[in-house]
Design a protein around this motif. Structure first.
Motif, PDB file in Angstrom:
ATOM      1  N   ASP A   1      -7.628  -3.329   3.357  1.00 41.99           N
ATOM      2  CA  ASP A   1      -8.319  -3.277   4.745  1.00 41.99           C
ATOM      3  C   ASP A   1      -7.972  -2.054   5.050  1.00 41.99           C
ATOM      4  O   ASP A   1      -7.473  -0.812   4.803  1.00 41.99           O
ATOM      5  CB  ASP A   1      -7.086  -3.565   6.261  1.00 41.99           C
ATOM      6  N   THR A   2      -9.368  -1.290   5.395  1.00 41.20           N
ATOM      7  CA  THR A   2      -9.604   0.576   5.479  1.00 41.20           C
ATOM      8  C   THR A   2      -9.253   1.100   6.800  1.00 41.20           C
ATOM      9  O   THR A   2      -9.374   1.741   7.263  1.00 41.20           O
ATOM     10  CB  THR A   2     -10.981   0.692   5.424  1.00 41.20           C
ATOM     11  N   HIS A   3      -9.230  -0.554   8.074  1.00 34.66           N
ATOM     12  CA  HIS A   3      -8.871  -0.198   9.436  1.00 34.66           C
ATOM     13  C   HIS A   3      -9.747   0.646  10.230  1.00 34.66           C
ATOM     14  O   HIS A   3      -9.595   1.386  10.985  1.00 34.66           O
ATOM     15  CB  HIS A   3      -8.070   0.887   9.435  1.00 34.66           C
ATOM     16  N   ASP A   4     -11.043   0.766   9.888  1.00 34.72           N
ATOM     17  CA  ASP A   4     -12.144   1.533  10.900  1.00 34.72           C
ATOM     18  C   ASP A   4     -13.485   0.778  10.816  1.00 34.72           C
ATOM     19  O   ASP A   4     -14.450   1.008  10.100  1.00 34.72           O
ATOM     20  CB  ASP A   4     -12.729   3.093   9.869  1.00 34.72           C
TER      21      ASP A   4
ATOM     22  N   VAL B   1     -10.771  -4.551  14.627  1.00 33.61           N
ATOM     23  CA  VAL B   1     -10.377  -5.460  13.729  1.00 33.61           C
ATOM     24  C   VAL B   1     -10.942  -6.751  13.387  1.00 33.61           C
ATOM     25  O   VAL B   1     -10.983  -7.650  12.701  1.00 33.61           O
ATOM     26  CB  VAL B   1      -8.863  -6.074  13.664  1.00 33.61           C
ATOM     27  N   TRP B   2     -11.519  -6.759  14.503  1.00 35.61           N
ATOM     28  CA  TRP B   2     -12.179  -8.785  14.806  1.00 35.61           C
ATOM     29  C   TRP B   2     -13.483  -8.700  14.037  1.00 35.61           C
ATOM     30  O   TRP B   2     -14.248  -9.339  13.830  1.00 35.61           O
ATOM     31  CB  TRP B   2     -12.688  -8.858  16.031  1.00 35.61           C
ATOM     32  N   THR B   3     -13.525  -7.168  13.296  1.00 34.07           N
ATOM     33  CA  THR B   3     -14.025  -7.859  12.387  1.00 34.07           C
ATOM     34  C   THR B   3     -14.674  -8.275  10.763  1.00 34.07           C
ATOM     35  O   THR B   3     -15.211  -9.263  10.563  1.00 34.07           O
ATOM     36  CB  THR B   3     -15.448  -6.118  11.632  1.00 34.07           C
TER      37      THR B   3
ATOM     38  N   ALA C   1       1.021  -1.298   0.033  1.00 36.12           N
ATOM     39  CA  ALA C   1       0.110   0.199  -0.124  1.00 36.12           C
ATOM     40  C   ALA C   1       0.837   1.249  -0.014  1.00 36.12           C
ATOM     41  O   ALA C   1       2.233   1.203   0.534  1.00 36.12           O
ATOM     42  CB  ALA C   1      -0.771   0.053   1.190  1.00 36.12           C
ATOM     43  N   LEU C   2       0.696   2.238  -0.796  1.00 37.72           N
ATOM     44  CA  LEU C   2       1.091   3.864  -0.925  1.00 37.72           C
ATOM     45  C   LEU C   2       1.400   3.976   0.269  1.00 37.72           C
ATOM     46  O   LEU C   2       1.889   5.059   1.531  1.00 37.72           O
ATOM     47  CB  LEU C   2       0.359   4.471  -1.990  1.00 37.72           C
ATOM     48  N   ALA C   3       0.556   3.742   1.447  1.00 38.31           N
ATOM     49  CA  ALA C   3       0.560   4.287   2.357  1.00 38.31           C
ATOM     50  C   ALA C   3       1.664   3.687   3.569  1.00 38.31           C
ATOM     51  O   ALA C   3       1.521   4.782   4.752  1.00 38.31           O
ATOM     52  CB  ALA C   3      -0.756   4.636   3.037  1.00 38.31           C
ATOM     53  N   ALA C   4       1.859   2.751   3.732  1.00 38.82           N
ATOM     54  CA  ALA C   4       2.698   1.782   4.608  1.00 38.82           C
ATOM     55  C   ALA C   4       4.052   2.599   3.569  1.00 38.82           C
ATOM     56  O   ALA C   4       5.173   3.065   5.034  1.00 38.82           O
ATOM     57  CB  ALA C   4       2.070   0.474   3.669  1.00 38.82           C
ATOM     58  N   LEU C   5       4.395   3.227   2.538  1.00 42.99           N
ATOM     59  CA  LEU C   5       5.250   3.287   1.934  1.00 42.99           C
ATOM     60  C   LEU C   5       5.541   4.894   2.272  1.00 42.99           C
ATOM     61  O   LEU C   5       6.881   5.296   2.458  1.00 42.99           O
ATOM     62  CB  LEU C   5       5.612   3.282   0.545  1.00 42.99           C
ATOM     63  N   LEU C   6       4.677   5.439   2.406  1.00 36.94           N
ATOM     64  CA  LEU C   6       5.122   6.914   2.928  1.00 36.94           C
ATOM     65  C   LEU C   6       4.924   6.997   4.277  1.00 36.94           C
ATOM     66  O   LEU C   6       5.921   7.668   5.052  1.00 36.94           O
ATOM     67  CB  LEU C   6       3.244   7.517   2.451  1.00 36.94           C
TER      68      LEU C   6
ATOM     69  N   GLU D   1      -8.127 -10.871   6.539  1.00 37.93           N
ATOM     70  CA  GLU D   1      -7.451 -10.788   7.118  1.00 37.93           C
ATOM     71  C   GLU D   1      -6.902  -9.697   6.861  1.00 37.93           C
ATOM     72  O   GLU D   1      -6.533  -8.894   6.474  1.00 37.93           O
ATOM     73  CB  GLU D   1      -6.479 -12.206   7.703  1.00 37.93           C
ATOM     74  N   SER D   2      -6.547  -8.529   8.417  1.00 40.84           N
ATOM     75  CA  SER D   2      -5.837  -7.836   8.457  1.00 40.84           C
ATOM     76  C   SER D   2      -4.555  -7.928   8.205  1.00 40.84           C
ATOM     77  O   SER D   2      -4.210  -8.438   7.413  1.00 40.84           O
ATOM     78  CB  SER D   2      -5.698  -6.959  10.398  1.00 40.84           C
ATOM     79  N   ASP D   3      -4.739  -5.891   7.819  1.00 39.78           N
ATOM     80  CA  ASP D   3      -3.444  -5.729   7.248  1.00 39.78           C
ATOM     81  C   ASP D   3      -2.454  -5.507   8.502  1.00 39.78           C
ATOM     82  O   ASP D   3      -2.689  -4.645   9.368  1.00 39.78           O
ATOM     83  CB  ASP D   3      -3.824  -3.957   6.961  1.00 39.78           C
TER      84      ASP D   3
END
Length: 264
Positions: free
Chosen positions: A222-225, A230-232, A5-10, A252-254
């Motif tokens: 994963d949108t994290h929200d 996360v248990w959703t 994910a680009l966000a992870a790189l940033l 499963e989660s990021d």
């Protein structure tokens, strides 16, 4: 290699490159394919990438390995046959009851799990802990949020004890649900996700050096929200049948996959 994910790189610190993927050894691949593994756990390999994750952490079959809070023993099913002949595996749980999953595995496959040692973590005086300075590798999978937001904040004590049990030059491998740095830190308290910077801060305070990270367990879907945190997402499905197909499609989660080293 999995998409990143680009966000992870940033969010990577300046000058820190992503670690190159490590090729799992034949012995590690054999352990992942061990016939003693539970079929339901094998089905989750596509989300958890155990061979690539353990290869990134540099776990060898001759190592003394400590698995922290193994719960039902998802990774224990791989680590036990991997270290059976030439290494040592500790399963370190919060109590004897917390090691019931490992006891169940031992009862089902005594020849595979007979050598697995157990310990209490975090251990207090008089409890059987992992001896200081004896471990080559300490591994913890999706546990940091449990220490941080339980009845008592045990996070720093946990990292301190993991540091103590490692040999100089030993490795700590951490996999944890990742909260993007751009999201409200208050979500750490209720979502099950942790900021990468928070995990690194606890480790560094304990004395660890940050040695790198892998994106092998990243999930850009994963949108994290989610309403149930996360248990959703699978495998828990906290919302039960509500939007189940949508969450199943996310998977499963990021997760962050971080490696630390105890200085020599």
């Amino acid at each position: 290699m999995r998409p990143i994910a680009l966000a992870a790189l940033l969010t990577l610190p300046a000058g820190l490159a992503l670690a190159a993927p490590s090729a799992p050894s034949p012995a590690l691949i054999a352990a992942v394919k061990a016939p003693s593994r539970t079929p339901a756990n094998v089905a989750r390999d596509r989300y958890r990438h155990p061979a690539e994750t353990l290869a990134f952490f540099g776990v060898k079959p001759t190592d003394t390995v400590v698995e922290i809070w193994p719960s039902g023993g998802w990774y224990t099913e791989i680590l036990a046959p991997y270290t059976l002949r030439r290494g040592t595996l500790y399963a370190a749980g919060p109590s004897e009851k917390g090691l019931a999953g490992v006891a169940k595995l031992r009862a089902a496959h005594p020849s595979v799990y007979a050598k697995v040692k157990t310990a209490i973590f975090p251990a207090v005086a008089g409890q059987p802990g992992v001896p200081a300075g004896t471990a080559d590798v300490v591994l913890t999978f999706r546990n940091v949020h449990n220490w941080r937001f339980g009845a008592t904040d045990q996070t720093q004590a946990a990292f301190d004890q993991m540091f103590a049990m490692l040999k100089p030059g030993g490795t700590l491998g951490v996999e944890e649900h990742r909260l993007p740095e751009t999201m409200d830190t208050a979500l750490e308290g209720k979502s099950g996700y942790m900021r990468r910077s928070s995990v690194i801060a606890f480790a560094k305070k304990a004395g660890f050096t940050f040695a790198g990270e892998s994106q092998v367990n990243a999930n850009p879907k994963d949108t994290h929200d989610y309403p149930g945190g996360v248990w959703t997402l699978p495998p828990n499905y906290a919302e039960k049948d509500k939007d189940r197909a949508k969450y199943a499609a996310i998977g499963e989660s990021d997760r962050m996959t971080l490696k630390f080293v105890k200085p020599r």
